[in-house]
Design a protein around this motif. Structure first.
Motif, PDB file in Angstrom:
ATOM      1  N   LEU A 153      47.814  53.854 -14.853  1.00  0.00           N
ATOM      2  CA  LEU A 153      46.894  53.499 -15.922  1.00  0.00           C
ATOM      3  C   LEU A 153      45.585  53.121 -15.243  1.00  0.00           C
ATOM      4  O   LEU A 153      45.572  52.296 -14.327  1.00  0.00           O
ATOM      5  N   LEU A 154      44.496  53.730 -15.659  1.00  0.00           N
ATOM      6  CA  LEU A 154      43.160  53.407 -15.167  1.00  0.00           C
ATOM      7  C   LEU A 154      42.484  52.616 -16.269  1.00  0.00           C
ATOM      8  O   LEU A 154      42.313  53.115 -17.386  1.00  0.00           O
ATOM      9  N   VAL A 187      42.627  62.412 -13.528  1.00  0.00           N
ATOM     10  CA  VAL A 187      42.679  61.869 -14.888  1.00  0.00           C
ATOM     11  C   VAL A 187      43.487  62.832 -15.744  1.00  0.00           C
ATOM     12  O   VAL A 187      43.487  64.039 -15.504  1.00  0.00           O
ATOM     13  N   THR A 188      44.166  62.300 -16.760  1.00  0.00           N
ATOM     14  CA  THR A 188      45.053  63.158 -17.555  1.00  0.00           C
ATOM     15  C   THR A 188      44.535  63.481 -18.948  1.00  0.00           C
ATOM     16  O   THR A 188      44.971  64.463 -19.542  1.00  0.00           O
ATOM     17  N   HIS A 189      43.634  62.652 -19.499  1.00  0.00           N
ATOM     18  CA  HIS A 189      43.165  62.899 -20.869  1.00  0.00           C
ATOM     19  C   HIS A 189      42.448  64.250 -20.945  1.00  0.00           C
ATOM     20  O   HIS A 189      41.559  64.528 -20.142  1.00  0.00           O
ATOM     21  N   SER A 210      46.373  58.732 -14.729  1.00  0.00           N
ATOM     22  CA  SER A 210      46.259  59.616 -13.581  1.00  0.00           C
ATOM     23  C   SER A 210      47.649  59.899 -13.014  1.00  0.00           C
ATOM     24  O   SER A 210      48.517  59.029 -13.038  1.00  0.00           O
ATOM     25  N   THR A 211      47.825  61.113 -12.519  1.00  0.00           N
ATOM     26  CA  THR A 211      49.048  61.453 -11.782  1.00  0.00           C
ATOM     27  C   THR A 211      48.705  61.791 -10.331  1.00  0.00           C
ATOM     28  O   THR A 211      49.507  62.382  -9.615  1.00  0.00           O
ATOM     29  N   GLU A 212      47.503  61.404  -9.919  1.00  0.00           N
ATOM     30  CA  GLU A 212      47.045  61.685  -8.554  1.00  0.00           C
ATOM     31  C   GLU A 212      48.002  61.073  -7.535  1.00  0.00           C
ATOM     32  O   GLU A 212      48.453  59.944  -7.682  1.00  0.00           O
ATOM     33  N   GLY A 213      48.327  61.854  -6.509  1.00  0.00           N
ATOM     34  CA  GLY A 213      49.207  61.389  -5.445  1.00  0.00           C
ATOM     35  C   GLY A 213      50.686  61.475  -5.785  1.00  0.00           C
ATOM     36  O   GLY A 213      51.529  61.082  -4.987  1.00  0.00           O
ATOM     37  N   GLN A 214      51.017  61.979  -6.950  1.00  0.00           N
ATOM     38  CA  GLN A 214      52.415  62.095  -7.360  1.00  0.00           C
ATOM     39  C   GLN A 214      52.905  63.524  -7.138  1.00  0.00           C
ATOM     40  O   GLN A 214      52.124  64.469  -7.182  1.00  0.00           O
ATOM     41  N   GLU A 215      54.189  63.670  -6.910  1.00  0.00           N
ATOM     42  CA  GLU A 215      54.762  64.993  -6.657  1.00  0.00           C
ATOM     43  C   GLU A 215      55.485  65.576  -7.861  1.00  0.00           C
ATOM     44  O   GLU A 215      55.807  66.762  -7.871  1.00  0.00           O
ATOM     45  N   THR A 245      52.538  57.523 -34.758  1.00  0.00           N
ATOM     46  CA  THR A 245      53.077  58.228 -33.601  1.00  0.00           C
ATOM     47  C   THR A 245      52.030  59.202 -33.089  1.00  0.00           C
ATOM     48  O   THR A 245      51.533  60.031 -33.847  1.00  0.00           O
ATOM     49  N   LEU A 246      51.686  59.082 -31.813  1.00  0.00           N
ATOM     50  CA  LEU A 246      50.701  59.976 -31.211  1.00  0.00           C
ATOM     51  C   LEU A 246      51.360  61.148 -30.494  1.00  0.00           C
ATOM     52  O   LEU A 246      50.679  62.055 -30.043  1.00  0.00           O
ATOM     53  N   GLY A 247      52.678  61.109 -30.391  1.00  0.00           N
ATOM     54  CA  GLY A 247      53.403  62.221 -29.804  1.00  0.00           C
ATOM     55  C   GLY A 247      53.615  62.090 -28.313  1.00  0.00           C
ATOM     56  O   GLY A 247      53.376  61.048 -27.708  1.00  0.00           O
ATOM     57  N   GLU A 248      54.057  63.192 -27.749  1.00  0.00           N
ATOM     58  CA  GLU A 248      54.379  63.238 -26.329  1.00  0.00           C
ATOM     59  C   GLU A 248      53.404  64.152 -25.609  1.00  0.00           C
ATOM     60  O   GLU A 248      52.895  65.106 -26.190  1.00  0.00           O
ATOM     61  N   THR A 249      53.159  63.826 -24.361  1.00  0.00           N
ATOM     62  CA  THR A 249      52.402  64.703 -23.478  1.00  0.00           C
ATOM     63  C   THR A 249      53.156  64.792 -22.168  1.00  0.00           C
ATOM     64  O   THR A 249      53.967  63.926 -21.843  1.00  0.00           O
ATOM     65  N   CYS A 250      52.902  65.823 -21.433  1.00  0.00           N
ATOM     66  CA  CYS A 250      53.449  65.937 -20.089  1.00  0.00           C
ATOM     67  C   CYS A 250      52.334  66.433 -19.185  1.00  0.00           C
ATOM     68  O   CYS A 250      51.694  67.446 -19.474  1.00  0.00           O
ATOM     69  N   ASP A 251      52.076  65.683 -18.138  1.00  0.00           N
ATOM     70  CA  ASP A 251      50.979  66.003 -17.235  1.00  0.00           C
ATOM     71  C   ASP A 251      51.508  66.416 -15.871  1.00  0.00           C
ATOM     72  O   ASP A 251      52.438  65.802 -15.338  1.00  0.00           O
ATOM     73  N   ALA A 252      50.880  67.435 -15.333  1.00  0.00           N
ATOM     74  CA  ALA A 252      51.230  67.922 -14.001  1.00  0.00           C
ATOM     75  C   ALA A 252      50.915  66.852 -12.959  1.00  0.00           C
ATOM     76  O   ALA A 252      50.058  65.993 -13.185  1.00  0.00           O
TER      77      ALA A 252
END
Length: 176
Positions: free
Chosen positions: A87-88, A43-45, A150-155, A31-38
């Motif tokens: 996903l990139l 890029v999110t990493h 990536s979360t680019e372009g998302q609100e 299990t790598l766990g959870e992340t939450c990205d703005a």
């Protein structure tokens, strides 16, 4: 900037996902766990060492040499929402990159630094950008294929949960 996972996320959803992961064939998935990205991140990493966002990279958690990289665990990542993400995924694997940038490639461990050198040498690299909506996921050999999200372009922010596992190819039928 990392944010908190969306409030009101049902805990039983993660329990259901964890139960699903255990049915895929690896008795000991990691299990790598959870992340939450703005929202709005190209890029999110986030590199834990530097706090920077390096962009496309390969997972080096398993620290495998060139000859064993094909046996690396694969990553399963599920978008928990509420926002979509992308996903990139590079079109060239790290073994091909390593062979291009180093003469004695067989005795080394492929690294993200090889990808950086490859790009610096202006070698061809294309990146696929695949939309992953809430409730969807992806399954990929991220020790072999350079990737990021990536979360680019998302609100809205987008949370994920991820695992590494030794899952047989063909666990899921063809997607196309």
């Amino acid at each position: 900037m990392k944010t908190k996972p969306p409030s009101g996320s049902p805990g039983n959803r993660l329990d259901t996902l964890t139960a699903l992961v255990h049915t895929l064939g690896d008795p000991l998935p990691v299990t790598l766990g959870e992340t939450c990205d703005a929202p709005g991140l190209p890029v999110t990493h986030l590199s834990p060492d530097s706090g920077l966002r390096p962009g496309l990279h390969v997972d080096g958690h398993q620290n495998l040499p060139y000859g064993a990289i094909d046996s690396a665990r694969r990553r399963l990542c599920v978008n928990l929402g509420p926002g979509s993400r992308y996903l990139l995924l590079a079109d060239t694997d790290i073994k091909s990159i390593r062979r291009t940038v180093h003469d004695r490639y067989e005795s080394h461990h492929p690294r993200t630094a090889d990808l950086r050198l490859y790009v610096t040498l202006r070698r061809p690299l294309q990146v696929l950008r695949l939309r992953v909506d809430p409730g969807e996921g992806w399954f990929a050999p991220t020790a072999v294929l350079p990737y990021d999200e990536s979360t680019e372009g998302q609100e809205l922010p987008s949370a994920t949960s991820s695992w590494f596992g030794h899952w047989d190819r063909g666990v899921f039928g063809p997607l196309i």
